[in-house]
Write a protein that holds these residues in place. Structure first.
Motif, mmCIF file in Angstrom:
data_model
loop_
_atom_site.group_PDB
_atom_site.id
_atom_site.type_symbol
_atom_site.label_atom_id
_atom_site.label_comp_id
_atom_site.label_asym_id
_atom_site.label_seq_id
_atom_site.Cartn_x
_atom_site.Cartn_y
_atom_site.Cartn_z
ATOM 1 N N GLU A 153 14.867 4.170 1.073
ATOM 2 C CA GLU A 153 15.140 5.060 2.202
ATOM 3 C C GLU A 153 13.882 5.473 2.971
ATOM 4 O O GLU A 153 13.979 6.158 3.985
ATOM 5 N N ASN A 154 12.701 5.068 2.524
ATOM 6 C CA ASN A 154 11.462 5.401 3.218
ATOM 7 C C ASN A 154 11.524 4.872 4.651
ATOM 8 O O ASN A 154 11.889 3.712 4.887
ATOM 9 N N VAL A 213 11.971 0.194 8.604
ATOM 10 C CA VAL A 213 11.528 -0.631 9.739
ATOM 11 C C VAL A 213 11.246 -2.048 9.256
ATOM 12 O O VAL A 213 11.680 -3.033 9.878
ATOM 13 N N ALA A 214 10.536 -2.187 8.138
ATOM 14 C CA ALA A 214 10.230 -3.505 7.595
ATOM 15 C C ALA A 214 11.506 -4.240 7.181
ATOM 16 O O ALA A 214 11.620 -5.460 7.394
ATOM 17 N N GLU A 270 0.825 -1.206 0.000
ATOM 18 C CA GLU A 270 0.000 0.000 0.000
ATOM 19 C C GLU A 270 0.864 1.263 0.000
ATOM 20 O O GLU A 270 0.632 2.194 -0.765
ATOM 21 N N LEU A 271 1.880 1.274 0.843
ATOM 22 C CA LEU A 271 2.761 2.435 0.940
ATOM 23 C C LEU A 271 3.584 2.622 -0.331
ATOM 24 O O LEU A 271 3.719 3.741 -0.835
ATOM 25 N N ALA A 272 4.133 1.538 -0.863
ATOM 26 C CA ALA A 272 4.926 1.628 -2.100
ATOM 27 C C ALA A 272 4.078 2.191 -3.236
ATOM 28 O O ALA A 272 4.552 3.013 -4.021
ATOM 29 N N SER A 273 2.824 1.766 -3.306
ATOM 30 C CA SER A 273 1.961 2.216 -4.401
ATOM 31 C C SER A 273 1.681 3.719 -4.349
ATOM 32 O O SER A 273 1.255 4.303 -5.339
ATOM 33 N N LEU A 321 15.763 4.842 -11.241
ATOM 34 C CA LEU A 321 16.612 4.405 -10.140
ATOM 35 C C LEU A 321 16.433 5.319 -8.930
ATOM 36 O O LEU A 321 16.518 4.859 -7.786
ATOM 37 N N GLU A 322 16.165 6.588 -9.179
ATOM 38 C CA GLU A 322 15.932 7.521 -8.077
ATOM 39 C C GLU A 322 14.681 7.127 -7.278
ATOM 40 O O GLU A 322 14.683 7.172 -6.047
ATOM 41 N N ALA A 323 13.621 6.707 -7.968
ATOM 42 C CA ALA A 323 12.400 6.271 -7.275
ATOM 43 C C ALA A 323 12.687 5.041 -6.408
ATOM 44 O O ALA A 323 12.190 4.940 -5.286
#
Length: 108
Positions: free
Chosen positions: A74-75, A80-81, A37-40, A66-68
């Motif tokens: 780095e999120n 944490v995951a 969900e967060l990645a999307s 590559l920047e994305a």
């Protein structure tokens, strides 16, 4: 996560994450859903495909740059995951970043 991602015309990037799990869920399923969900919601995210059986899991996420990919890595919630993966969820894993230069789709 179901089905094949509808990605744009190449070039774009694929991150291939292959893993073998430890025993027990240990809140893995909930975190995996949260990460998708967060990645999307991240800039540059194009889609995700995932499959897992009792021995091996493979998740492929697609990104426009590559920047994305770097920004996702780095999120803070993803970090944490990543830590929990190393301490609780995975016996082993591999991560590969690939440039997609060609694609073909078939659909009935």
């Amino acid at each position: 996560m179901s089905g094949i991602s509808k990605t744009p015309e190449p070039p774009y990037y694929a991150v291939i994450f292959s893993s073998q799990r430890t025993e027990g869920d240990k809140a893995y399923g909930r975190m995996a859903d949260k990460m998708v969900e967060l990645a999307s919601q991240q800039n540059g995210f194009l889609g995700v495909e995932s499959a897992r059986d009792e021995k091996l899991g493979i998740t492929v996420s697609y990104w426009d740059s590559l920047e994305a990919i770097k920004n996702w890595k780095e999120n803070s919630a993803h970090k944490v995951a990543q830590t929990k993966g190393k301490t609780d969820w995975y016996k082993n894993f591999s991560l590969r970043v690939c440039k997609v230069e060609r694609q073909d789709f078939f659909e009935m």
